[in-house]
Design a protein around this motif. Sequence first.
Motif, PDB file in Angstrom:
ATOM      1  N   ARG A  29      49.575  41.845  83.979  1.00 39.01           N
ATOM      2  CA  ARG A  29      50.922  42.325  83.646  1.00 39.01           C
ATOM      3  C   ARG A  29      51.713  41.253  82.904  1.00 39.01           C
ATOM      4  N   ARG A  30      51.632  40.010  83.372  1.00 36.96           N
ATOM      5  CA  ARG A  30      52.350  38.911  82.703  1.00 36.96           C
ATOM      6  C   ARG A  30      51.844  38.733  81.270  1.00 36.96           C
ATOM      7  N   GLU A  31      50.535  38.804  81.087  1.00 36.98           N
ATOM      8  CA  GLU A  31      49.958  38.678  79.749  1.00 36.98           C
ATOM      9  C   GLU A  31      50.429  39.810  78.839  1.00 36.98           C
ATOM     10  N   LYS A  32      50.516  41.008  79.387  1.00 40.28           N
ATOM     11  CA  LYS A  32      50.997  42.146  78.600  1.00 40.28           C
ATOM     12  C   LYS A  32      52.455  41.938  78.173  1.00 40.28           C
ATOM     13  N   LEU A  33      53.278  41.422  79.064  1.00 41.75           N
ATOM     14  CA  LEU A  33      54.674  41.144  78.721  1.00 41.75           C
ATOM     15  C   LEU A  33      54.773  40.044  77.668  1.00 41.75           C
ATOM     16  N   GLU A  34      53.933  39.020  77.789  1.00 38.94           N
ATOM     17  CA  GLU A  34      53.941  37.951  76.792  1.00 38.94           C
ATOM     18  C   GLU A  34      53.528  38.468  75.420  1.00 38.94           C
ATOM     19  N   LYS A  35      52.501  39.313  75.372  1.00 37.28           N
ATOM     20  CA  LYS A  35      52.079  39.885  74.092  1.00 37.28           C
ATOM     21  C   LYS A  35      53.138  40.807  73.515  1.00 37.28           C
ATOM     22  N   GLU A  36      53.812  41.562  74.397  1.00 36.84           N
ATOM     23  CA  GLU A  36      54.885  42.447  73.929  1.00 36.84           C
ATOM     24  C   GLU A  36      55.999  41.629  73.284  1.00 36.84           C
ATOM     25  N   TRP A  37      56.354  40.502  73.899  1.00 36.30           N
ATOM     26  CA  TRP A  37      57.392  39.640  73.342  1.00 36.30           C
ATOM     27  C   TRP A  37      56.938  39.042  72.007  1.00 36.30           C
ATOM     28  N   ASP A  38      55.699  38.562  71.952  1.00 37.75           N
ATOM     29  CA  ASP A  38      55.199  37.879  70.767  1.00 37.75           C
ATOM     30  C   ASP A  38      55.014  38.806  69.577  1.00 37.75           C
ATOM     31  N   THR A  39      54.726  40.087  69.818  1.00 34.75           N
ATOM     32  CA  THR A  39      54.468  41.001  68.704  1.00 34.75           C
ATOM     33  C   THR A  39      55.713  41.714  68.204  1.00 34.75           C
ATOM     34  N   ASP A  40      56.828  41.574  68.888  1.00 43.82           N
ATOM     35  CA  ASP A  40      58.058  42.231  68.448  1.00 43.82           C
ATOM     36  C   ASP A  40      58.770  41.352  67.415  1.00 43.82           C
ATOM     37  N   PRO A  41      58.847  41.804  66.166  1.00 43.14           N
ATOM     38  CA  PRO A  41      59.463  40.971  65.122  1.00 43.14           C
ATOM     39  C   PRO A  41      60.971  40.766  65.323  1.00 43.14           C
ATOM     40  N   ALA A  42      61.613  41.619  66.087  1.00 45.17           N
ATOM     41  CA  ALA A  42      63.057  41.470  66.308  1.00 45.17           C
ATOM     42  C   ALA A  42      63.376  40.283  67.206  1.00 45.17           C
ATOM     43  N   ARG A  43      62.388  39.739  67.896  1.00 44.32           N
ATOM     44  CA  ARG A  43      62.613  38.645  68.842  1.00 44.32           C
ATOM     45  C   ARG A  43      62.175  37.278  68.292  1.00 44.32           C
ATOM     46  N   GLU A  44      61.931  37.176  67.019  1.00 38.82           N
ATOM     47  CA  GLU A  44      61.388  35.934  66.446  1.00 38.82           C
ATOM     48  C   GLU A  44      62.324  34.744  66.582  1.00 38.82           C
ATOM     49  N   GLY A  45      63.605  34.910  66.462  1.00 39.96           N
ATOM     50  CA  GLY A  45      64.517  33.772  66.485  1.00 39.96           C
ATOM     51  C   GLY A  45      65.053  33.440  67.859  1.00 39.96           C
ATOM     52  N   GLU A  56      60.171  37.347  83.338  1.00 37.09           N
ATOM     53  CA  GLU A  56      60.505  37.401  84.765  1.00 37.09           C
ATOM     54  C   GLU A  56      61.132  38.743  85.139  1.00 37.09           C
ATOM     55  N   ALA A  57      61.949  39.310  84.260  1.00 35.33           N
ATOM     56  CA  ALA A  57      62.529  40.633  84.529  1.00 35.33           C
ATOM     57  C   ALA A  57      61.426  41.689  84.593  1.00 35.33           C
ATOM     58  N   GLY A  58      60.453  41.575  83.718  1.00 29.30           N
ATOM     59  CA  GLY A  58      59.326  42.498  83.740  1.00 29.30           C
ATOM     60  C   GLY A  58      58.487  42.352  84.995  1.00 29.30           C
ATOM     61  N   MET A  59      58.328  41.121  85.483  1.00 35.35           N
ATOM     62  CA  MET A  59      57.555  40.893  86.700  1.00 35.35           C
ATOM     63  C   MET A  59      58.295  41.404  87.935  1.00 35.35           C
ATOM     64  N   VAL A  60      59.617  41.288  87.946  1.00 34.26           N
ATOM     65  CA  VAL A  60      60.401  41.849  89.052  1.00 34.26           C
ATOM     66  C   VAL A  60      60.248  43.364  89.067  1.00 34.26           C
ATOM     67  N   GLN A  61      60.273  43.959  87.884  1.00 37.46           N
ATOM     68  CA  GLN A  61      60.085  45.404  87.783  1.00 37.46           C
ATOM     69  C   GLN A  61      58.669  45.790  88.241  1.00 37.46           C
ATOM     70  N   TYR A  62      57.680  44.988  87.904  1.00 36.14           N
ATOM     71  CA  TYR A  62      56.304  45.235  88.341  1.00 36.14           C
ATOM     72  C   TYR A  62      56.196  45.187  89.868  1.00 36.14           C
ATOM     73  N   ASP A  63      56.861  44.195  90.486  1.00 35.89           N
ATOM     74  CA  ASP A  63      56.798  44.048  91.944  1.00 35.89           C
ATOM     75  C   ASP A  63      57.380  45.248  92.676  1.00 35.89           C
ATOM     76  N   LYS A  64      58.284  45.971  92.042  1.00 42.22           N
ATOM     77  CA  LYS A  64      58.890  47.150  92.660  1.00 42.22           C
ATOM     78  C   LYS A  64      58.171  48.438  92.270  1.00 42.22           C
ATOM     79  N   GLY A  65      57.170  48.334  91.413  1.00 40.38           N
ATOM     80  CA  GLY A  65      56.530  49.512  90.854  1.00 40.38           C
ATOM     81  C   GLY A  65      55.391  50.073  91.685  1.00 40.38           C
TER      82      GLY A  65
END
Length: 92
Positions: A29-45, A56-65
């Motif tokens: 799950r953490r790797e998926k979140l990291e790839k999601e962040w890295d592949t989104d061009p809107a988050r480059e800067g 961490e927000a994604g992991m908190v959501q995962y823990d409740k899922g």
Amino acid sequence: MGWLRLAFLMYVGLTIIYFVTGIYSRSVRREKLEKEWDTDPAREGLTVQERSAFIEAGMVQYDKGLKKRLLWLIYIVPTIGFLVTIYFVNWH
């Protein structure tokens, strides 16, 4: 008394499987979140702190899922199978 020893060993093994599977699942799950962040061009800067907060927000959501709760099936399914086997062997 042999079935108690077997049950104890089964739960020791299931606990090891539960923790290893939980660690692996969180890692995926953490790797998926990291790839999601890295592949989104809107988050480059954006900064490293924002990336960490996103992960961490994604992991908190995962823990409740649901996926986290489904890991309990590692204990439930073998226990039901064990009890059904004991029942049919001893009373049928």
